[in-house]
Design a protein around this motif. Structure first.
Motif, PDB file in Angstrom:
ATOM      1  N   ASN A 193      -2.203   6.587 -13.171  1.00 39.02           N
ATOM      2  CA  ASN A 193      -2.052   6.014 -11.826  1.00 39.02           C
ATOM      3  C   ASN A 193      -3.057   4.860 -11.651  1.00 39.02           C
ATOM      4  O   ASN A 193      -4.076   4.975 -10.973  1.00 39.02           O
ATOM      5  CB  ASN A 193      -2.262   7.100 -10.765  1.00 39.02           C
ATOM      6  N   LEU A 227      -3.552  11.158  -0.580  1.00 40.30           N
ATOM      7  CA  LEU A 227      -3.631   9.875   0.136  1.00 40.30           C
ATOM      8  C   LEU A 227      -2.428   9.065  -0.322  1.00 40.30           C
ATOM      9  O   LEU A 227      -2.286   8.802  -1.519  1.00 40.30           O
ATOM     10  CB  LEU A 227      -4.940   9.142  -0.170  1.00 40.30           C
ATOM     11  N   LEU A 234      -7.744   1.376  -6.515  1.00 40.34           N
ATOM     12  CA  LEU A 234      -8.078   1.566  -5.094  1.00 40.34           C
ATOM     13  C   LEU A 234      -9.413   2.291  -4.950  1.00 40.34           C
ATOM     14  O   LEU A 234     -10.316   1.835  -4.233  1.00 40.34           O
ATOM     15  CB  LEU A 234      -6.953   2.363  -4.415  1.00 40.34           C
ATOM     16  N   ALA A 237      -3.949   3.747  -7.967  1.00 41.21           N
ATOM     17  CA  ALA A 237      -4.896   4.601  -7.241  1.00 41.21           C
ATOM     18  C   ALA A 237      -6.296   4.477  -7.835  1.00 41.21           C
ATOM     19  O   ALA A 237      -7.288   4.429  -7.096  1.00 41.21           O
ATOM     20  CB  ALA A 237      -4.414   6.048  -7.273  1.00 41.21           C
ATOM     21  N   ALA A 252      -3.926   1.542   2.378  1.00 44.59           N
ATOM     22  CA  ALA A 252      -4.691   2.618   1.730  1.00 44.59           C
ATOM     23  C   ALA A 252      -6.180   2.331   1.809  1.00 44.59           C
ATOM     24  O   ALA A 252      -6.990   3.237   2.036  1.00 44.59           O
ATOM     25  CB  ALA A 252      -4.250   2.787   0.277  1.00 44.59           C
ATOM     26  N   SER A 288      -3.602  -8.125  -1.148  1.00 38.75           N
ATOM     27  CA  SER A 288      -2.706  -7.479  -0.197  1.00 38.75           C
ATOM     28  C   SER A 288      -2.103  -8.491   0.784  1.00 38.75           C
ATOM     29  O   SER A 288      -2.761  -9.436   1.190  1.00 38.75           O
ATOM     30  CB  SER A 288      -3.484  -6.429   0.593  1.00 38.75           C
TER      31      SER A 288
END
Ligand code: COA
Length: 153
Positions: A115, A76, A121, A118, A88, A2
């Motif tokens: 996805n 979310l 994550l 996600a 996130a 990130s």
């Protein structure tokens, strides 16, 4: 990896006044977005609806229902131009702490198998994939299954 954020994110409760901003993010990032009614029903039902802001701007949000010792993470989302900056991850950490504070022993969620962002994550936050729900989501070619994920708190 990130990218760095210039200012620390701030978390605050969503209210009905925030729904224009929330809907403009929701409509931009999902092919099958929640409706405004889904958000206002969640607010009225007393679900935990939180925003993440950067520099006073709403950049993401989350909705979790917590009842009978279980949390169900219903939404979310991070605005497209603010993704990949750890927002996130931070919001999820905040929601997990909230669920613990409200005595939840587990959090469940559904996610589309397609996805990958996600799933990565949630996997990175310690969620395990425990089941599939057949034909759970609308999709371009009919329906898409859901992966059910669980975090034991
Ligand atoms: C999924 C989503 C919430 C991630 O938000 P984000 O703020 O970009 O996530 P983070 O920056 O905290 O990233 C955390 C991890 O998720 C994974 N991830 C996030 N975006 C990814 C992408 N585009 N591709 C692959 N992995 C991704 C990575 O493992 C990342 O860790 P890293 O940055 O160290 O590699 C965001 O992409 C989003 O809002 N998507 C649309 C809405 C949605 O699908 N919500 C989830 C519904 S279940």
């Amino acid at each position: 990896m990130s990218a760095r954020l210039d200012s620390l994110p701030n978390y605050r409760r969503m209210t009905a006044r925030d729904l224009d901003a929330v809907m403009s993010i929701e409509n931009a990032i999902y092919p099958y977005p929640w409706t405004r009614g889904n958000f206002s029903d969640s607010l009225q039902a007393g679900y935990h609806c939180w925003l993440v802001e950067c520099g006073g701007l709403i950049v993401g949000y989350s909705v979790i229902m917590i009842a009978a010792g279980e949390g169900h993470l219903l939404n979310l989302s991070i605005a497209a131009s603010w993704q990949r900056r750890g927002l996130a991850t931070g919001l999820l950490r905040f929601i997990v702490k909230l669920a613990r504070d409200y005595a939840a022993g587990k959090i469940f969620l559904e996610v589309r198998p397609s996805n990958t962002a996600a799933r990565a994550l949630y996997g990175g936050a310690g969620f395990s994939e425990i089941a599939m729900r057949r034909d759970y989501y609308p999709a371009r070619d009919g329906r898409e299954d859901a992966v059910v994920m669980e975090l034991v708190l």
